[in-house]
Design a protein around this motif. Structure first.
Motif, mmCIF file in Angstrom:
data_model
loop_
_atom_site.group_PDB
_atom_site.id
_atom_site.type_symbol
_atom_site.label_atom_id
_atom_site.label_comp_id
_atom_site.label_asym_id
_atom_site.label_seq_id
_atom_site.Cartn_x
_atom_site.Cartn_y
_atom_site.Cartn_z
ATOM 1 N N ARG A 35 16.783 -0.297 -10.349
ATOM 2 C CA ARG A 35 17.560 -0.998 -11.370
ATOM 3 C C ARG A 35 16.649 -1.762 -12.333
ATOM 4 O O ARG A 35 16.994 -1.962 -13.485
ATOM 5 N N GLN A 36 15.491 -2.188 -11.859
ATOM 6 C CA GLN A 36 14.539 -2.893 -12.713
ATOM 7 C C GLN A 36 13.936 -1.957 -13.755
ATOM 8 O O GLN A 36 13.386 -2.406 -14.752
ATOM 9 N N GLY A 38 15.900 0.342 -15.155
ATOM 10 C CA GLY A 38 17.037 0.767 -15.969
ATOM 11 C C GLY A 38 17.731 2.005 -15.440
ATOM 12 O O GLY A 38 18.537 2.607 -16.143
ATOM 13 N N ARG A 40 20.135 4.265 -12.649
ATOM 14 C CA ARG A 40 21.299 4.169 -11.784
ATOM 15 C C ARG A 40 21.002 4.989 -10.529
ATOM 16 O O ARG A 40 20.111 5.826 -10.517
ATOM 17 N N ARG A 70 17.460 7.509 -19.557
ATOM 18 C CA ARG A 70 17.084 6.545 -18.513
ATOM 19 C C ARG A 70 15.878 7.039 -17.722
ATOM 20 O O ARG A 70 14.968 6.256 -17.422
ATOM 21 N N ARG A 73 12.674 6.848 -19.927
ATOM 22 C CA ARG A 73 12.253 5.457 -20.099
ATOM 23 C C ARG A 73 11.609 4.941 -18.817
ATOM 24 O O ARG A 73 10.575 4.273 -18.858
ATOM 25 N N ALA A 74 12.180 5.289 -17.666
ATOM 26 C CA ALA A 74 11.610 4.851 -16.391
ATOM 27 C C ALA A 74 10.234 5.477 -16.153
ATOM 28 O O ALA A 74 9.328 4.820 -15.633
ATOM 29 N N LEU A 84 11.382 -3.429 -16.980
ATOM 30 C CA LEU A 84 12.153 -3.900 -18.125
ATOM 31 C C LEU A 84 12.346 -5.416 -18.047
ATOM 32 O O LEU A 84 12.297 -6.003 -16.962
ATOM 33 N N GLU A 88 17.689 -6.336 -19.438
ATOM 34 C CA GLU A 88 17.920 -4.897 -19.574
ATOM 35 C C GLU A 88 18.031 -4.174 -18.235
ATOM 36 O O GLU A 88 18.208 -2.957 -18.214
ATOM 37 N N TRP A 89 17.916 -4.886 -17.125
ATOM 38 C CA TRP A 89 18.058 -4.255 -15.813
ATOM 39 C C TRP A 89 19.478 -3.710 -15.666
ATOM 40 O O TRP A 89 20.435 -4.245 -16.219
ATOM 41 N N THR A 90 19.619 -2.664 -14.895
ATOM 42 C CA THR A 90 20.937 -2.118 -14.608
ATOM 43 C C THR A 90 21.679 -3.089 -13.697
ATOM 44 O O THR A 90 21.166 -3.499 -12.657
ATOM 45 N N ASP A 95 26.162 0.360 -12.155
ATOM 46 C CA ASP A 95 25.582 1.354 -11.247
ATOM 47 C C ASP A 95 26.676 2.080 -10.471
ATOM 48 O O ASP A 95 26.767 2.013 -9.252
#
Length: 125
Positions: A35-36, A38, A40, A70, A73-74, A84, A88-90, A95
């Motif tokens: 989640r950090q 971004g 799911r 996602r 970006r990860a 992030l 901006e964390w999920t 989730d």
């Protein structure tokens, strides 16, 4: 792809067990760190299986685009060894599974197909 057995139904039937395991599950999810970045939970499902590829093809175009964004970006964050900003964390509410229901539907379709393919017709005497 086989769906892993789940203890969720058994835990949900016992409120005391749910109350005991909820903080542990929350801690574990946060410790996983996806989640950090971004992501799911369903973004972590590997695309190497034929069933997963079929499920991905059934996703709506927007959901598919968002998944690719996602993941890319990860990957970029991983290369830079960064995470992030916390804003901006999920979040847990975001989730929600989007691929797992399709995978369950494909598994049900496969089992139905197997049942119909192995159907034997008995003649009455």
């Amino acid at each position: 792809m086989t769906v892993a057995p789940s203890l969720a139904a058994g835990v949900a039937k016992r409120p005391w067990l749910m109350k005991l395991l909820t903080p542990i599950a929350s801690w574990y999810t946060n410790a996983a760190g996806y989640r950090q970045m971004g992501l799911r939970a369903d973004d972590l499902i590997s695309e190497e299986d034929e069933t997963v590829l079929k499920a991905l093809s059934r996703l709506p175009a927007r959901e598919s685009y968002d998944r690719i964004y996602r993941i890319r970006r990860a990957q970029q964050l991983s290369l830079q060894q960064k995470i992030l900003p916390k804003a901006e964390w999920t979040k847990a509410a975001e989730d929600q599974p989007y691929l797992s229901p399709i995978l369950e539907q494909l598994a049900a379709e496969a089992s139905e197909k197997t049942a119909l393919d192995t159907l034997t017709i008995l003649k009455k005497n």
